[in-house]
Write a protein that holds these residues in place. Sequence first.
Motif, PDB file in Angstrom:
ATOM      1  N   GLU A   1      13.925 -13.094  -5.170  1.00  0.00           N
ATOM      2  CA  GLU A   1      12.644 -13.735  -4.843  1.00  0.00           C
ATOM      3  C   GLU A   1      11.521 -13.164  -5.707  1.00  0.00           C
ATOM      4  O   GLU A   1      10.688 -13.899  -6.256  1.00  0.00           O
ATOM      5  CB  GLU A   1      12.319 -13.517  -3.359  1.00  0.00           C
ATOM      6  CG  GLU A   1      13.301 -14.125  -2.382  1.00  0.00           C
ATOM      7  CD  GLU A   1      13.044 -15.599  -2.117  1.00  0.00           C
ATOM      8  OE1 GLU A   1      12.048 -16.138  -2.644  1.00  0.00           O
ATOM      9  OE2 GLU A   1      13.841 -16.207  -1.393  1.00  0.00           O
ATOM     10  N   VAL A   2      11.496 -11.856  -5.836  1.00  0.00           N
ATOM     11  CA  VAL A   2      10.479 -11.194  -6.663  1.00  0.00           C
ATOM     12  C   VAL A   2      10.623 -11.625  -8.113  1.00  0.00           C
ATOM     13  O   VAL A   2       9.635 -11.927  -8.805  1.00  0.00           O
ATOM     14  CB  VAL A   2      10.597  -9.664  -6.526  1.00  0.00           C
ATOM     15  CG1 VAL A   2       9.697  -8.960  -7.530  1.00  0.00           C
ATOM     16  CG2 VAL A   2      10.261  -9.222  -5.110  1.00  0.00           C
ATOM     17  N   ALA A   3      11.872 -11.659  -8.583  1.00  0.00           N
ATOM     18  CA  ALA A   3      12.114 -12.039  -9.980  1.00  0.00           C
ATOM     19  C   ALA A   3      11.624 -13.456 -10.260  1.00  0.00           C
ATOM     20  O   ALA A   3      11.059 -13.731 -11.335  1.00  0.00           O
ATOM     21  CB  ALA A   3      13.608 -11.919 -10.289  1.00  0.00           C
ATOM     22  N   LEU A   4      11.845 -14.370  -9.329  1.00  0.00           N
ATOM     23  CA  LEU A   4      11.376 -15.742  -9.519  1.00  0.00           C
ATOM     24  C   LEU A   4       9.854 -15.791  -9.648  1.00  0.00           C
ATOM     25  O   LEU A   4       9.307 -16.492 -10.512  1.00  0.00           O
ATOM     26  CB  LEU A   4      11.844 -16.612  -8.353  1.00  0.00           C
ATOM     27  CG  LEU A   4      13.339 -16.958  -8.322  1.00  0.00           C
ATOM     28  CD1 LEU A   4      13.710 -17.584  -6.982  1.00  0.00           C
ATOM     29  CD2 LEU A   4      13.706 -17.884  -9.459  1.00  0.00           C
ATOM     30  N   LYS A   5       9.159 -15.059  -8.801  1.00  0.00           N
ATOM     31  CA  LYS A   5       7.689 -15.051  -8.887  1.00  0.00           C
ATOM     32  C   LYS A   5       7.219 -14.485 -10.217  1.00  0.00           C
ATOM     33  O   LYS A   5       6.252 -14.985 -10.813  1.00  0.00           O
ATOM     34  CB  LYS A   5       7.112 -14.241  -7.722  1.00  0.00           C
ATOM     35  CG  LYS A   5       7.291 -14.913  -6.364  1.00  0.00           C
ATOM     36  CD  LYS A   5       6.626 -14.122  -5.257  1.00  0.00           C
ATOM     37  CE  LYS A   5       6.733 -14.844  -3.917  1.00  0.00           C
ATOM     38  NZ  LYS A   5       6.065 -14.113  -2.819  1.00  0.00           N
ATOM     39  N   MET A   6       7.896 -13.436 -10.667  1.00  0.00           N
ATOM     40  CA  MET A   6       7.554 -12.879 -11.982  1.00  0.00           C
ATOM     41  C   MET A   6       7.775 -13.908 -13.090  1.00  0.00           C
ATOM     42  O   MET A   6       6.940 -14.074 -13.999  1.00  0.00           O
ATOM     43  CB  MET A   6       8.405 -11.644 -12.259  1.00  0.00           C
ATOM     44  CG  MET A   6       8.121 -10.438 -11.389  1.00  0.00           C
ATOM     45  SD  MET A   6       9.270  -9.095 -11.808  1.00  0.00           S
ATOM     46  CE  MET A   6       8.691  -7.786 -10.724  1.00  0.00           C
ATOM     47  N   ALA A   7       8.917 -14.605 -13.016  1.00  0.00           N
ATOM     48  CA  ALA A   7       9.255 -15.572 -14.063  1.00  0.00           C
ATOM     49  C   ALA A   7       8.295 -16.761 -14.066  1.00  0.00           C
ATOM     50  O   ALA A   7       7.902 -17.257 -15.132  1.00  0.00           O
ATOM     51  CB  ALA A   7      10.687 -16.049 -13.872  1.00  0.00           C
ATOM     52  N   PHE A   8       7.909 -17.232 -12.880  1.00  0.00           N
ATOM     53  CA  PHE A   8       6.948 -18.331 -12.810  1.00  0.00           C
ATOM     54  C   PHE A   8       5.653 -17.950 -13.527  1.00  0.00           C
ATOM     55  O   PHE A   8       5.122 -18.726 -14.329  1.00  0.00           O
ATOM     56  CB  PHE A   8       6.645 -18.679 -11.350  1.00  0.00           C
ATOM     57  CG  PHE A   8       7.821 -19.206 -10.572  1.00  0.00           C
ATOM     58  CD1 PHE A   8       8.874 -19.834 -11.210  1.00  0.00           C
ATOM     59  CD2 PHE A   8       7.859 -19.077  -9.193  1.00  0.00           C
ATOM     60  CE1 PHE A   8       9.949 -20.328 -10.488  1.00  0.00           C
ATOM     61  CE2 PHE A   8       8.923 -19.567  -8.462  1.00  0.00           C
ATOM     62  CZ  PHE A   8       9.982 -20.195  -9.103  1.00  0.00           C
ATOM     63  N   ARG A   9       5.153 -16.772 -13.225  1.00  0.00           N
ATOM     64  CA  ARG A   9       3.887 -16.336 -13.847  1.00  0.00           C
ATOM     65  C   ARG A   9       4.056 -16.174 -15.358  1.00  0.00           C
ATOM     66  O   ARG A   9       3.157 -16.559 -16.130  1.00  0.00           O
ATOM     67  CB  ARG A   9       3.425 -15.030 -13.220  1.00  0.00           C
ATOM     68  CG  ARG A   9       2.098 -14.502 -13.791  1.00  0.00           C
ATOM     69  CD  ARG A   9       0.901 -15.350 -13.379  1.00  0.00           C
ATOM     70  NE  ARG A   9       0.733 -15.288 -11.935  1.00  0.00           N
ATOM     71  CZ  ARG A   9       0.068 -14.307 -11.296  1.00  0.00           C
ATOM     72  NH1 ARG A   9      -0.500 -13.338 -11.993  1.00  0.00           N
ATOM     73  NH2 ARG A   9      -0.048 -14.332  -9.992  1.00  0.00           N
ATOM     74  N   LYS A  10       5.162 -15.629 -15.775  1.00  0.00           N
ATOM     75  CA  LYS A  10       5.382 -15.434 -17.216  1.00  0.00           C
ATOM     76  C   LYS A  10       5.434 -16.776 -17.940  1.00  0.00           C
ATOM     77  O   LYS A  10       4.870 -16.936 -19.038  1.00  0.00           O
ATOM     78  CB  LYS A  10       6.692 -14.668 -17.443  1.00  0.00           C
ATOM     79  CG  LYS A  10       6.996 -14.362 -18.919  1.00  0.00           C
ATOM     80  CD  LYS A  10       5.973 -13.390 -19.517  1.00  0.00           C
ATOM     81  CE  LYS A  10       6.429 -12.774 -20.835  1.00  0.00           C
ATOM     82  NZ  LYS A  10       6.546 -13.744 -21.928  1.00  0.00           N
ATOM     83  N   PHE A  11       6.072 -17.756 -17.336  1.00  0.00           N
ATOM     84  CA  PHE A  11       6.131 -19.074 -17.970  1.00  0.00           C
ATOM     85  C   PHE A  11       4.734 -19.692 -18.076  1.00  0.00           C
ATOM     86  O   PHE A  11       4.352 -20.250 -19.108  1.00  0.00           O
ATOM     87  CB  PHE A  11       7.053 -19.995 -17.180  1.00  0.00           C
ATOM     88  CG  PHE A  11       7.320 -21.305 -17.870  1.00  0.00           C
ATOM     89  CD1 PHE A  11       8.444 -21.463 -18.665  1.00  0.00           C
ATOM     90  CD2 PHE A  11       6.437 -22.374 -17.748  1.00  0.00           C
ATOM     91  CE1 PHE A  11       8.689 -22.667 -19.316  1.00  0.00           C
ATOM     92  CE2 PHE A  11       6.673 -23.573 -18.392  1.00  0.00           C
ATOM     93  CZ  PHE A  11       7.802 -23.725 -19.177  1.00  0.00           C
ATOM     94  N   LEU A  12       3.962 -19.593 -16.989  1.00  0.00           N
ATOM     95  CA  LEU A  12       2.598 -20.121 -17.011  1.00  0.00           C
ATOM     96  C   LEU A  12       1.783 -19.469 -18.119  1.00  0.00           C
ATOM     97  O   LEU A  12       1.051 -20.143 -18.862  1.00  0.00           O
ATOM     98  CB  LEU A  12       1.929 -19.877 -15.664  1.00  0.00           C
ATOM     99  CG  LEU A  12       2.408 -20.734 -14.479  1.00  0.00           C
ATOM    100  CD1 LEU A  12       1.817 -20.208 -13.190  1.00  0.00           C
ATOM    101  CD2 LEU A  12       2.032 -22.195 -14.696  1.00  0.00           C
TER     102      LEU A  12
END
Length: 767
Positions: free
Chosen positions: A434-445
């Motif tokens: 779950e944490v990794a997904l949030k990190m990845a979303f922000r990085k993509f943005l």
Amino acid sequence: MYSIVISLTKLSRHRHHYRYLSTLPLSHPIYTVWSSNTGLGKTLVSAGLAASATTSSHFLYLKPVQTGFPVDSDSRFVFSAVSDIHLRRGGGGGLLVRDGLGRLSEATAAAVREWKTERKVGEEGGRERVVECRTLYAWKEAVSPHLAVEKEGRGVEDGELLREVEKCLWESVGKKGELWGLIETAGGVASPGPSATLQCDLYRPFRLPAILVGDGKLGGISGTVSAYETLKLRGYDVAAVILEDGGLANEVSLSSYLQNSVPVLVLPPIPKDPSDNLMEWYDQSEDVFASLKQILLSAFSDRVQRLHAMREKAGDILWWPFTQHQLVPKQKITVIDSRCGENFAIHKVHDHDVNVIAEQFDACASWWTQGPDSALQIELARDMGYAAARYGHVMFPENVYEPALRCAELLLDGVGKGWAARAFFSDNGSTAVEVALKMAFRKFLHDHEKVVDFSDQKSNQSIEFRVLALKGSYHGDTLGAMEAQAPSSYTGFLQQPWYIGRGHFIDPPTVFMHHGKWNLLLPNEVQPEGPKLKDLIIHGAGGMHMIDPLFQRMLVKQCRSKKIPVIFDEVFTGFWRLGVESAAELLHCTPDIACYAKLMTGGIIPLAATVATEDVFKTFVNDSKLKALLHGHSYSAHAMGCSAAVTAIQSFKDPKKNPNILPEGEVLRELWDAELVHKISLHPQIKRLVMLGTVFALELQAEGSNTGYASTYAMSLVQELREEGIYMRPLGNVLYLMCGPCTPPHLCSQLLTKLYQKIDEFHKKQQ
């Protein structure tokens, strides 16, 4: 509304010698006598308890290790004292007392050749009770056993000694009348045995309940408390503390320290005159030993009753995960009494209603978490106890304490070496994802210049994120992690009505062994021109499938070209599960973010970490708190978990503690015998087979409803393996063995041999 794709690649996540699996009788009381130091009267207590118990029972006294022999022979003392006490008290009926000797040197054997080894006392006729006294191994030098071995030779391995003790304990089972068993250790609780293993560790696989002989003299409170804590740290149950009255009322302080949870008994002062035969002292102590006997009988009865009741109660009040209760009759519930290294100790009822405590190898590694041997288990318990005593639990945000900092350093210098810069702690593998997904979303943005204006709290901006992931992957059972995996048994409507499946899920090429050859299975849409096999990665809960590493490496490369963040889910595969510290080493590429749990703490306590690059971290750095990573858990980076992780991470890669680490220190030696693996793959019952690192898995040939996760096709085979001492939990018609990074290869061979035998029997029954 934007459609964004993020890649989530599933990387389907010098110690004691191995000994046999023991089975101990639980049909009668068996206790171990320990002492907080040498010379405090263990043998006097043994003789007093034997004399009290033999008023109605047969009694076995064992002295596994004796030094100073034959001048000093505890077995001989018990032999003489019990005989004399019986004569003095005129107990009804006859008593046959025997003194047996085990492995002696020629010199010591000659010295005791004239010893009388059998004595009948008391009245003739009626029911005759028997007291068996035995010394198993003896040395002449009156020193610690390990020093005696150095001087005289005739060493004995821990496993051999335990086998002899177990053999003796079983010899009396089946005799008419009540039975008792008593094992007296040598020296203090932590005195070394013949192999130099501390005796509290040597006898730990048996985990017999303890009688602790304390110290009534000056300084005795400290020594007794230390001995008690040493036993408790290793999981022993201390049934009673008994000590000589030294005139200092040590028993008062000890009772207070123990909060009256353990009975503390006091014996009269022991005469110092060596010519005193102690008969008057035993008369004065008779009531104390009678009380001790009743305490031990009550503790034994309570233990057996509780073990018998646990199946019934468990079936009535527990709700197990991933379990259809209707398929688990109460008589099939496994009652686990304890764990030692890689083995469960379970309660069973053998033929003729004989209760036993039997060991089983934990072949599913308790849902893939386990790796420690018995020595590391104790080290982890000690370090966790220290952390709990020093820190308890403390707030993590904006704070730092040594266990959390050291754990982060080891993560970044180990599994994250060369790419990761930050470590974020959470509770378990699913929350790490779950944490990794949030990190990845922000990085993509950030990388695609789609940063949302957080200053506008009422903004209705909406972006649909989707992941790029592999079919058959499993990333956990929290809602976000489930959305990142393809439809499966875990995501169906009855399991998760909210499930949509927010991703593009690719059917990957897999590899497996069949009929002695490695095969590459390509998805239907791919032409049959595949890469050569070299490094393989595994899907766990999806059925133990190996994914072609070149496919994964090319997928990562393609994502990089599109600025799509890459997550490696190494919850299962990390920390040597696949033979290397990080499965990324097998792919020869690195992620932006990776998730770890399970073996990270040695499996002794839950803890997870999501590690990330500095570039990922910087996307959350801003003047506004609203742009921070607003995610956390009450027990984030708890000191006990971080301390366990520090110990486990360091121990698994230390060649002095893990003999399976090859000299270069970057890979485990091969654990699964190639010839045995080849032989199993040829069996007609085997559809496919995979093995890598600590994992060996196979799929049974089956059709229709006998295939897949819901299949019960293999349950009869699984039950037979459990009866043979191998605890397995199948994935439908897929069976797997999972050892630890420290497991000796010859043990893995024993497991494969037994598995092949049972598969062959299963196959013949299907014909």
